[in-house]
Every structure is written in C-alpha cells, then in structure tokens.
Design an enzyme around this catalytic site. Sequence first.
Site: not given
Length: 633
Positions: A283, A369, A397
């Site tokens: 990244k 979640e 969610r």
Amino acid sequence: MAGPARYPLLDSLRSPADLHAFGTAELTALAAELRDFLIHTVSTRGGHFAAGLGTVELTIALHHVFNTPHDRIVWDVGHQAYPHKVLTGRREQLGSIKQKGGLAPFPHRAESEYDTFGTGHSSTSISAALGMAIGAQRKGEHRHAVAVIGDGAMSGGMAFEALNHAGTLPVNLLVVLNDNDMSISEGVGALSQYFARILSGRAYSTLREGGKKVLSRLPTMRELARRSEEHFKGMVLPGTLFEEMGFNYIGPVDGHDLGALVTALKNISELKGPQFLHVITTKGKGYAPAEADPIKWHGPGPFDPTSGTIFKEKAAGPSYSQVFGSWLCDVAALDERIVAITPAMREGSGLVEYSRRFPDRYFDVAIAEQHAVTFAAGLACEGLVPVVAIYSTFLQRGYDQLIHDVALQNLPVVFALDRAGLVGGDGATHQGSYDLSFLRCIPNLVVMAPSDENECRQMLFTGTTLSQPSAIRYPRGLGTGAQIVAEMAALPVGRAVVRREGRSGLAILAFGTLLSAARVAGERLDATVLDMRFVKPLDEEAIRKLALRSRGLVTIEENALAGGAGSAVSEALEAAQILLPRLSLGIPDRFIEHGSREDCLEAAGLDTATIVARITRWWEALSTTGARSVAGL
C-alpha cells in the site's frame, strides 16, 4: 496537468484496448508514469491515495490481459480504483474527483461503462462478479468476471458467503485477493512465483483434472491423491482454505512484477471454474511517506509531493469524532464497565487515543458490522457497557442484529453514530441520510440528536446510564464551537429545550445540528425555536403545548424526510387531533451525490440560506393568505 514529454505512454492511450499490444517493458514504464501521475494529481486536491498506488501494476495487468469492458472487473470498495479511472478515459478529470460535478469517489456505473458495478461499501465484489458470471453463462456469452478484493475487505462475512456459494458452481469466476498487509522476502518470493506459474499453467490443470477422471473409479486412491495434493500445497502456499471452498488457488504473486502478473492472469484466463489469485502488494507503493504510514496516507488532503507535507486547514475547534473520542476516554477512566467496539474505523471514529489508553477494553472487529452489534449485545448480557462506534451508513449493515439481538432483548448498548447526515466527498454511498427513519421505528431504542458538541457529550453519557439501548447521531466535521462542559450529567430522556421564545406564532422544531439555521430563521421571523434533542421518545407534551399557541410549525432535520423526525412530529399532532399548517425540511427523496459537505447541504436545500429563505416564503405566504396549508414552497 502533464504534457506529452512527461507521460508519453499515458498520452498514447486512447482506451484500455491499446494495452493489449504493450510488451512487459512498456507496461513497466507505463506503471512508472501512472504512479507519478497519481502522486502529482492527487496532491493538488487530496483523495484516496495509498490504496491506488498499491494497485498500479495490477490494474495495468488486468486491462492488458482481459478485454474490458466486455470482460467484467469489479473493484471492491473502490479506494484502489483511481488507476482504473485514469486508464479508462478519465485521466483529465481525475483532479475533480470527490468535488461537486467531478468524478465519483468510487466506481460508478453511470460514469463509465468500465465501472461494471457501483461500490463504496466493503466486501460486495465477489457476490456481484458471481452474479455477472452466471448472467453471462445463462445468456451463452463468453466473458470473464473478475472480483478484486483487498485483504481488509476479506474480513467481511459477505465475502465468505459469496466464496462459499461460488465454489459450488461450475462458473468461470476469478477472485483476485489484493493482499497488502504482508511482505514477501526475495527467497520466498522467487519460490512462490515458481509455484504460481506451475499452478496456473495449462499442464498442471490438465494433469489435475485428468488425474481426477482416472481415479474417479478408485475412491480410495482418489481421496489419497486429493489429500496429497492439498498437503503439498499447504506446505508452501496459504491457499488450502480457498481450495476447500472449491476454488483453484494460485499464488502468492508479487503484485508489482508485471511479468509475473501477466503470466498468471493469462494462464488463469484459459482455466475453467472458480479461480483464486493471491497477489501481494505494498500500500502506498512508490511514494515513501505513504509506504511508511499507509493509514495516514489512505485519504489525505492536498499535500506537497516533494516534501510529503499534508496541508491541513487550521481547525476552529474539535470535530465531533474528536469530541466522541475525548468523551470516551473520560468516561472509561471513571467506569471500568465501558468497552469500545469499532468495525475497522479506529481513526475515522476518533478511537486512536482510547485504543492506546485502554487496549484491554478496545475491540476492532474488522469489517464485520453484524458481528460488532451482536458482540456488543453479548457484552451487555454480562453487565458491561458496550459503546459501538460506527458510521451511520455502516450501521445499515447491522440492522437485523440491532433489532433482533439488541432491541428485542432490551440490552443497554450505546451506538455512537458518526457521519450522520450529509458527509460530502465520499458521496451517496456514505451519506448518513436514513438513520432517524430506520431507528425510530424500533421499540426500546432511545434516539438522540445533539445540536452541538457539549450536548453530544452529555447525550453520550446519558446513553451509558440507561437500562435500554440508545443511539446518538452526530455529523461529520467540526462542531459549532460551543464550550464543552467537562462534567458529565445525564439528560432527562425525551425532553426538548426552548432555545428562543418568539411572538409571531411560528414554531420551529430543530433536530440536531441544524439548530443553528433554525436560530437564524427564528431571529428573522420572531419564531419560537425548540431544540428537540430526542427523536425517540419524542417530547409530545412540548409539541402539543407549542402547537396549540402557534399558527404554523416547521420541522428541520438532516435526515431523509420519509419516515424521519418530521414524520414523527406529524404523527404526534395527528394523534392529538391538532390541525396546524406544517412545513417539513429534510433530505429529499433522492440520492445526494458527492461534493463538499456544504455542497451536499446546498443540494439538499439544507444550507442555512436556503432553510431561512424557504421558511420565510412559506410563513409570509401563510400569513398573507391565512390558508391552513401552503404547498409548493
């Protein structure tokens, strides 16, 4: 923007199809140009940054090998899709990304035919790509379906639900795992590249499938062969789990080696059935500050690409996220029962300091979640006080768990809903437009909407004192500059507060931080302004009393009008059989796209100037005509 001398290969591209003619050397040179372009373009405006730098080579390889957009590529979440946007004809517009009228922050079907699926929330790519693969199969069309998903998104249960389903189907689906959370040393890298080439090659595939047929009549030998193959691959590869789920696992592959990527993808494109390619990337690749701190550089503002200095506007005060984080540390120091939970949003939710001070009472459950909500319910069963720090748009969610596991059992879980209302640059997928509507219909749940930072702090504390679940919703960005009182005191539940007494006969009921706009309108029109504070339970007594001495009533909320706080007030007045002209202001029944938070408020008609103007027109028309209702204003 850059000229031909600086980016000759980028400038030569008319479409991704041009990449098919590029050799490895040209692809590698293109990657260098693309990475440099991203660094210098994003530096001018800010935006999602480190993730895209890590997928430059992967993006190029995918468009080089596959025939897009005929072949479908689905990017999970979409943080990493900036290189994809550049290569698919949107290079000149990249500097407008996340701005009003500019490029969408995530893949967006209406923006480009190359954006095959709109994203923004995590862990959806495999399900979508599987649907596309089966759709092509049903129509007799030969096309590839590729899902590109990060290791973070793989922590979402939906990704594994899709894998579990896909592995049982005779469908041509490729899942590319973009793994940027680990590194490969040179020795292991070379070995893994060797196995990647072998396992993705046609010879291995032919031997593997042929062997299965030969041994199909000898069940004992077939099982022995299967176990031997898995044991061999398990010694050197982390793919046994995916093999067990029905995928042919290939990798790990160095995600910055274009030659290796292209070879693996070409080999895979000729294979049948579900395939899983494990790609290792870094990244922030190619920009040292982002490689060193990818979290900081995930979505920076404008920055100096040479020095790596991120330019930050001087804040007039703390953000609501910071207010929450400070409050949580204070209350945790006083009460050992406090436990904090976040679904992979430590930085965004203001939990960094808390995680350092109270590591044994801090739980990052990753992008899960549903689990976060039910996990909190279990903690509450044991007498702890769980505080779930979650964005409004992400709580959607966990809705079933909120109803079934928390509210139905009346468990005292505190939900701190960050990014409620309109959030700005992240656009429609992240607007917290619906929480008041979907929360207020749930029994046992207390719903609060603070009008400033101090009220937010007191409401959060109030939630920890209740013997039932509660939700406190607050917006993105800076507060109003209100003085914060360090002492915490529980508010009387369901009680509104009069912030201004007026004499004109106009009543303005404000829910949340739009109280400031209500005050401005109240001063102009000499109206009574009521800070409602609680959406549920509603202060029906205060509403009735005010309505009986008023000639018109206005509600203001930063939530969808359908089923929101204004609807709750109308229901209360109807139940009390009070007929009164009413004007409800809130988010209209459409998706509000990206821009600054101010742009989004203006688009919804909820900026202060528009609110005041709309109330003024409505009130003047009502006063002039004496009508019981005024429409079209």
